[in-house]
Design an enzyme around this catalytic site. Sequence first.
Site, PDB file in Angstrom:
ATOM      1  N   GLN A  70     -19.229   6.615   0.139  1.00  9.35           N
ATOM      2  CA  GLN A  70     -18.997   7.290   1.419  1.00  9.35           C
ATOM      3  C   GLN A  70     -19.476   8.729   1.377  1.00  9.35           C
ATOM      4  O   GLN A  70     -20.114   9.224   2.323  1.00  9.35           O
ATOM      5  CB  GLN A  70     -17.506   7.236   1.769  1.00  9.35           C
ATOM      6  CG  GLN A  70     -17.145   7.901   3.089  1.00  9.35           C
ATOM      7  CD  GLN A  70     -17.689   7.152   4.291  1.00  9.35           C
ATOM      8  OE1 GLN A  70     -17.695   5.926   4.313  1.00  9.35           O
ATOM      9  NE2 GLN A  70     -18.145   7.886   5.295  1.00  9.35           N
ATOM     10  N   ARG A 106       0.834  -1.209   0.000  1.00 10.82           N
ATOM     11  CA  ARG A 106       0.000   0.000   0.000  1.00 10.82           C
ATOM     12  C   ARG A 106       0.867   1.256   0.000  1.00 10.82           C
ATOM     13  O   ARG A 106       0.564   2.237  -0.701  1.00 10.82           O
ATOM     14  CB  ARG A 106      -0.935  -0.014   1.206  1.00 10.82           C
ATOM     15  CG  ARG A 106      -1.712   1.275   1.419  1.00 10.82           C
ATOM     16  CD  ARG A 106      -2.654   1.150   2.604  1.00 10.82           C
ATOM     17  NE  ARG A 106      -3.266   2.421   2.920  1.00 10.82           N
ATOM     18  CZ  ARG A 106      -2.807   3.278   3.826  1.00 10.82           C
ATOM     19  NH1 ARG A 106      -1.693   2.983   4.514  1.00 10.82           N
ATOM     20  NH2 ARG A 106      -3.428   4.414   4.059  1.00 10.82           N
ATOM     21  N   ASP A 158     -21.194 -24.898   7.369  1.00 10.07           N
ATOM     22  CA  ASP A 158     -20.584 -25.593   8.504  1.00 10.07           C
ATOM     23  C   ASP A 158     -19.249 -24.938   8.845  1.00 10.07           C
ATOM     24  O   ASP A 158     -18.714 -24.124   8.087  1.00 10.07           O
ATOM     25  CB  ASP A 158     -20.400 -27.080   8.208  1.00 10.07           C
ATOM     26  CG  ASP A 158     -19.623 -27.327   6.934  1.00 10.07           C
ATOM     27  OD1 ASP A 158     -18.460 -26.865   6.846  1.00 10.07           O
ATOM     28  OD2 ASP A 158     -20.166 -27.958   5.998  1.00 10.07           O
ATOM     29  N   ASP A 200     -20.219   4.156   8.963  1.00 14.14           N
ATOM     30  CA  ASP A 200     -20.706   5.003  10.041  1.00 14.14           C
ATOM     31  C   ASP A 200     -20.944   6.401   9.485  1.00 14.14           C
ATOM     32  O   ASP A 200     -20.022   7.047   8.973  1.00 14.14           O
ATOM     33  CB  ASP A 200     -19.684   5.050  11.177  1.00 14.14           C
ATOM     34  CG  ASP A 200     -20.140   5.944  12.317  1.00 14.14           C
ATOM     35  OD1 ASP A 200     -21.288   5.809  12.759  1.00 14.14           O
ATOM     36  OD2 ASP A 200     -19.338   6.804  12.750  1.00 14.14           O
ATOM     37  N   SER A 216      -6.696   2.861   0.802  1.00 10.12           N
ATOM     38  CA  SER A 216      -6.791   2.323   2.160  1.00 10.12           C
ATOM     39  C   SER A 216      -6.666   0.805   2.084  1.00 10.12           C
ATOM     40  O   SER A 216      -6.496   0.221   1.006  1.00 10.12           O
ATOM     41  CB  SER A 216      -8.116   2.735   2.804  1.00 10.12           C
ATOM     42  OG  SER A 216      -9.211   2.154   2.109  1.00 10.12           O
ATOM     43  N   SER A 276     -17.584  -5.400   7.407  1.00 15.53           N
ATOM     44  CA  SER A 276     -17.695  -4.317   8.379  1.00 15.53           C
ATOM     45  C   SER A 276     -16.309  -3.966   8.889  1.00 15.53           C
ATOM     46  O   SER A 276     -15.650  -4.786   9.549  1.00 15.53           O
ATOM     47  CB  SER A 276     -18.601  -4.730   9.552  1.00 15.53           C
ATOM     48  OG  SER A 276     -18.610  -3.732  10.554  1.00 15.53           O
ATOM     49  N   ASN A 277     -15.861  -2.755   8.590  1.00 13.15           N
ATOM     50  CA  ASN A 277     -14.525  -2.308   8.986  1.00 13.15           C
ATOM     51  C   ASN A 277     -14.621  -1.506  10.280  1.00 13.15           C
ATOM     52  O   ASN A 277     -14.307  -0.312  10.320  1.00 13.15           O
ATOM     53  CB  ASN A 277     -13.901  -1.469   7.871  1.00 13.15           C
ATOM     54  CG  ASN A 277     -12.450  -1.125   8.133  1.00 13.15           C
ATOM     55  OD1 ASN A 277     -11.783  -1.800   8.908  1.00 13.15           O
ATOM     56  ND2 ASN A 277     -11.967  -0.074   7.495  1.00 13.15           N
ATOM     57  N   GLY A 325     -11.112  -6.057  12.560  1.00  9.21           N
ATOM     58  CA  GLY A 325     -10.739  -5.377  13.786  1.00  9.21           C
ATOM     59  C   GLY A 325      -9.630  -4.363  13.560  1.00  9.21           C
ATOM     60  O   GLY A 325      -9.186  -4.104  12.438  1.00  9.21           O
ATOM     61  N   HIS A 354     -25.431 -20.985  10.307  1.00 14.40           N
ATOM     62  CA  HIS A 354     -25.119 -22.389  10.604  1.00 14.40           C
ATOM     63  C   HIS A 354     -26.159 -23.345  10.031  1.00 14.40           C
ATOM     64  O   HIS A 354     -25.972 -24.565  10.104  1.00 14.40           O
ATOM     65  CB  HIS A 354     -24.995 -22.610  12.117  1.00 14.40           C
ATOM     66  CG  HIS A 354     -23.930 -23.596  12.480  1.00 14.40           C
ATOM     67  ND1 HIS A 354     -23.476 -24.568  11.610  1.00 14.40           N
ATOM     68  CD2 HIS A 354     -23.210 -23.773  13.626  1.00 14.40           C
ATOM     69  CE1 HIS A 354     -22.550 -25.288  12.194  1.00 14.40           C
ATOM     70  NE2 HIS A 354     -22.358 -24.818  13.416  1.00 14.40           N
TER      71      HIS A 354
END
Length: 555
Positions: free
Chosen positions: A447, A349, A529, A418, A370, A468-469, A493, A525
Amino acid sequence: MKNMLLRQSSRAVGRQELWRLRRRGLSRLAPTATATTTPSTTLSHTHPLPANLRSSALAQQSSTRRQFHATRELQLVKPVLLADIGEGIVECEVIQWFVEPGARVEEFSRLCEVQSDKASVEITSRFAGVVKKLYYDAGEMAKVGKPFVDIDIEGGPENKEVEALTPPEPVSTPEGQQASKGEAISTSTPQAIAPELEQAFIEAPWAQETPALSHSPVTKQTGKHASLATPAVRHLAKGLNVDITEIPGTGKDGRVLKEDVYKFVQARDSASTPSPSAATPTLPGVSAAAAAASAFSSPDATISGPQTEITVPLTRTQEMMFKSMTRSLTIPHFLYADEVDFTSLVELRARLNKVLSKSGLPEGQVKKLSYLPFVIKAVSMALYKYPVLNARVDLVSNTNGKPSLVMRSQHNIGVAMDTPSGLLVPVVKNVGSLNILSIAAELARLQSLAVAGKLSPQDMSGGTITVSNIGSIGGTYLSPVIVEKEVAILGIGRMRTVPAFSTVPGEEDKILRRQICNFSWSADHRVIDGATMARAADVVRTIVEEPDVMVMHLR
């Protein structure tokens, strides 16, 4: 013989006249003509219709046609139905109107802005004409498929409607009093007030003692578009208990911005409360840090009393999240987490951003990458090997009544964002056909629209899997909730620097600096699996840890 020929000729002419009148639709007039004429002039098969009856019938026919034409004019007021703006949407909130009754609109002119469970949409006019009626006020819920505005497609604005919509101009009289333009002084006579009554009014004690009461209070103009704002700004004003029409806007044509709301609230609070220096004088020995720490405590924290509860209605975004997450929690989730080494991706990057900064790209192009576009591309590459993660569960449409999986060819990856109005999940369409720069450009576009509250239903629909970042805000581990009509979701995360042993042969004892990030997967589920999820997650991890592999799979 001659009389016989005349009678036969009369019969032929009478039958021909009756047939012609029936072709014109006047045969229904025969009973009326029979009742109002003498036997010698009765409409029959043996005598032609007299001239006076023919003129009466034609006059009634002309009157009937004029009445039918008037009925067509009454039908020129078209009720415009609120079209279906998204899958499964049955109602939406009217955010703001761009027109008012009596306004002239053209085809494709903006009528109003509505906000559904997915996004805010501007509704345009299908006709050119004059607005006659608005069925809903701003803030009310409009039903999809029901009329929301009436438009006269051939009419023009009437003078009385224009005058009613135009504020009256003050006209000063010789005595210094103000009267509205066009306001009648007397409703019974056009003449002026008698001189005696006018003199009595001027010399009245109350008129001399309180002259200021005759002047109307001066109101501050906020601009013709002061109440027009994005949904995020409107929700901010609503949450701060502020009437947005009272805020002077600094945007285009007086549009209210977020900064205007904060300035208005600050001015209101400073005017209603004493200054901090006067209310709480600084005591000797009290540091500035302690004074700053007091700003994070509520002013009512030291007031003792019973617990109070305030009911606050949900915003439209919260209502959308409430409904979708309630449906999502009916899916049996299981969580799978793994650590991913971002060290190689960090170096790649940095090199690409250095190249982009020197490339001189035109305005509007992405000039800095990013990590998210690389992760989204890695997920798309893993979906080619494990397409079951791109499917959806179908419970109702199967003819034999058994659940089934619907496999989908395109990789439409939703990205949780967000925004000032709350959590939104726009969709990057067909990721498999995009490169890293194209994904980054699409993310930037979504965005910017999300922050402005201008995402369209097309931008919010059609997702097959979600990323989801949340790590860009904080948090190392998470348990994401699967979006409805999907079977998996990835939560990223926060990236952190940790010491790790080298994996190079012969240098296993060497400690290196590594950039580690946690990937948290949730899967349905019922159809996925644990082994399938682990293998698919390992493919994503391998591609992210060795980003050069993406070069071999570019499309």
